[in-house]
Design an enzyme around this catalytic site. Structure first.
Site, PDB file in Angstrom:
ATOM      1  N   TYR A 146       0.814  -1.217   0.000  1.00  0.00           N
ATOM      2  CA  TYR A 146       0.000   0.000   0.000  1.00  0.00           C
ATOM      3  C   TYR A 146       0.849   1.269   0.000  1.00  0.00           C
ATOM      4  CZ  TYR A 146      -3.887  -3.119   1.289  1.00  0.00           C
ATOM      5  OH  TYR A 146      -4.819  -4.115   1.324  1.00  0.00           O
ATOM      6  N   LYS A 195       3.734 -15.272   2.751  1.00  0.00           N
ATOM      7  CA  LYS A 195       3.611 -16.056   1.516  1.00  0.00           C
ATOM      8  C   LYS A 195       5.039 -16.406   1.100  1.00  0.00           C
ATOM      9  CE  LYS A 195       1.102 -17.756  -1.854  1.00  0.00           C
ATOM     10  NZ  LYS A 195       0.280 -18.967  -1.641  1.00  0.00           N
ATOM     11  N   ASP A 227      -2.775 -18.052   2.481  1.00  0.00           N
ATOM     12  CA  ASP A 227      -3.957 -18.742   1.941  1.00  0.00           C
ATOM     13  C   ASP A 227      -4.479 -19.766   2.934  1.00  0.00           C
ATOM     14  OD1 ASP A 227      -1.446 -19.754   1.376  1.00  0.00           O
ATOM     15  OD2 ASP A 227      -2.010 -20.724  -0.493  1.00  0.00           O
ATOM     16  N   ASP A 251      -4.928  -6.566   6.304  1.00  0.00           N
ATOM     17  CA  ASP A 251      -6.145  -5.848   5.921  1.00  0.00           C
ATOM     18  C   ASP A 251      -7.253  -6.865   5.656  1.00  0.00           C
ATOM     19  OD1 ASP A 251      -7.898  -3.945   5.038  1.00  0.00           O
ATOM     20  OD2 ASP A 251      -6.887  -3.546   3.140  1.00  0.00           O
ATOM     21  N   ASP A 255     -10.451  -8.269   8.492  1.00  0.00           N
ATOM     22  CA  ASP A 255     -11.883  -8.169   8.160  1.00  0.00           C
ATOM     23  C   ASP A 255     -12.548  -9.539   8.219  1.00  0.00           C
ATOM     24  OD1 ASP A 255     -11.932  -5.479   7.877  1.00  0.00           O
ATOM     25  OD2 ASP A 255     -12.472  -5.444   5.749  1.00  0.00           O
TER      26      ASP A 255
END
Ligand code: NAD
Length: 360
Positions: A146, A195, A227, A251, A255
């Site tokens: 980001y 990852k 994942d 992020d 959520d």
């Protein structure tokens, strides 16, 4: 002890829920002999109305000079509020991003806790929920994809977009230290999510997290691919204590974790810098649709105040008392409208605050 707390009521339901959180903090002071000196700070729409901009230097200075900041929420209805006629850099949300940056808040903490009393709101099956879950996601907030360089170019008539994911070892180390420190106050387990089977930034992440782990021999570290973590959150959420991860993964996962608790009015959050200082706020927004009606659930903000007691002021016993009072009120069947279910007693914002304060 004496502390200086900045209060940001903000917009919409913000002033109502911050008022109840302050009521709880006042009760903590009375019961445990502390003194909190409050200073109100304008942010978002309230600041636009009073000062013409969503954040002033004075607001930043006041926040910086305090031990911690407790915030409600900012923003209005994007379709009807005049704040959204302004250019994006002058809108309420710009003030929030700017204060986070000014305070160097690089660590975002989002707990996901399933209250036994609210199990009905959890979308997972009974056998998956098991004994419930109690985790906290520690997300790196100021680096990664980001904040990396980005551009869109055209090459031989083909449009191409490039985003860059960069982390240096110092950025990784400081967030890892936060996660291990927090795990030390909890169930002493850190799950570091990356990852590493694909990304170089993740491979460095893993190495640095392992280095940091060496300083915390009483805390168990495990690594998990992002994942797999997304699956495990809905398959066996009870396995997690502290999830440590980078900005974008955090992020998405935070959520997901908050959705499995099923109740937005209950979710607290914190953003911390390198010192003990932090900004504490509910995970939900300013709910303009119910503002001023006296029905908003103040619990997310009250639990954010409990996090402030624990992480910025080191008042663990007091934080425990606030959390226990919330649990007790739920156990006794009191509910605001957003978490109401059959057979329970519906109460408004102020009454919920009073009930919790009485049980501290
Ligand atoms: P929201 O979280 O404000 O509301 C979503 C739904 O949940 C609404 O129906 C609302 O009534 C309900 N809700 C939220 N909090 C509640 C509570 N404590 N008690 C009872 N019900 C509650 O999200 P939104 O509608 O997408 O956003 C509204 C405004 O909030 C926007 O301006 C948005 O930019 C802003 N926002 C601010 C923050 C922040 O201050 N950190 C975060 C998210 C959204």
């Amino acid at each position: 002890m004496e502390y200086k707390i900045s209060l940001i009521p903000g917009d919409g339901i913000g002033p109502e829920i911050v008022g109840e959180a302050k009521k709880i903090l006042d009760k903590v002071c009375e019961k445990y002999g502390h003194k909190f000196n409050y200073e109100e700070v304008l942010l978002g729409g309230a600041s636009i109305d009073a000062c013409g901009v969503p954040l002033t230097q004075e607001a930043i200075d006041t926040a910086k000079s305090s031990d911690a900041v407790l915030m409600g929420s900012i923003g209005g209805d994007a379709k009807t509020s005049p704040w959204y006629q302004l250019e994006p850099s002058k809108r309420p949300e710009a003030g929030l991003l700017a204060i986070r940056k000014a305070l160097n808040l690089f660590a975002n903490l989002r707990p996901a806790y399933l209250y036994n009393e609210l199990k009905g709101a959890c979308p997972l099956k009974e056998e998956v929920i098991g004994d419930g879950f109690d985790m906290i996601i520690v997300r790196e907030l100021t680096g990664g994809l980001y904040f990396g360089e980005r551009k869109t170019v055209e090459e031989n008539g083909v449009r191409k977009a490039i985003d860059t994911l960069t982390y240096d070892e110092n950025e990784i180390r400081r967030i890892a230290v936060k996660a291990f420190e927090i795990a030390g106050k909890r169930k002493k387990k850190v799950t570091s999510v990356d990852k590493a089977n694909v990304l170089d930034s993740s491979r460095l992440w893993r190495k640095v997290v392992e280095d940091v782990a060496a300083d915390y021999p009483d805390i168990t570290l495990e690594h998990m691919l992002v994942d797999n973590c997304a699956m495990q959150l809905v398959h066996n959420p009870g396995q997690f204590d502290v999830i440590l991860t980078e900005n974008m993964f955090g992020d998405i996962l935070s959520d997901e974790a908050s959705m499995v608790t099923g109740s937005i009015g209950m979710l607290s959050s914190a953003s911390l810098n390198e010192t003990k200082f932090g900004l504490y706020e509910p995970s939900h927004g300013s709910a303009p649709d119910i503002a001023g009606k006296g029905i908003a659930n103040p619990i997310a903000t009250i639990l954010s105040a409990a996090m402030m007691l624990r992480f910025s002021l080191d008042l663990d016993k007091e934080a425990d008392a606030v959390e226990a009072a919330v649990q007790q009120v739920l156990k006794e069947g009191y509910r605001t409208v957003d978490i109401m279910s059959e057979g329970m007693k519906q109460v408004g914002t102020k009454e919920m605050g009073d009930l919790i304060a009485e049980r501290i």
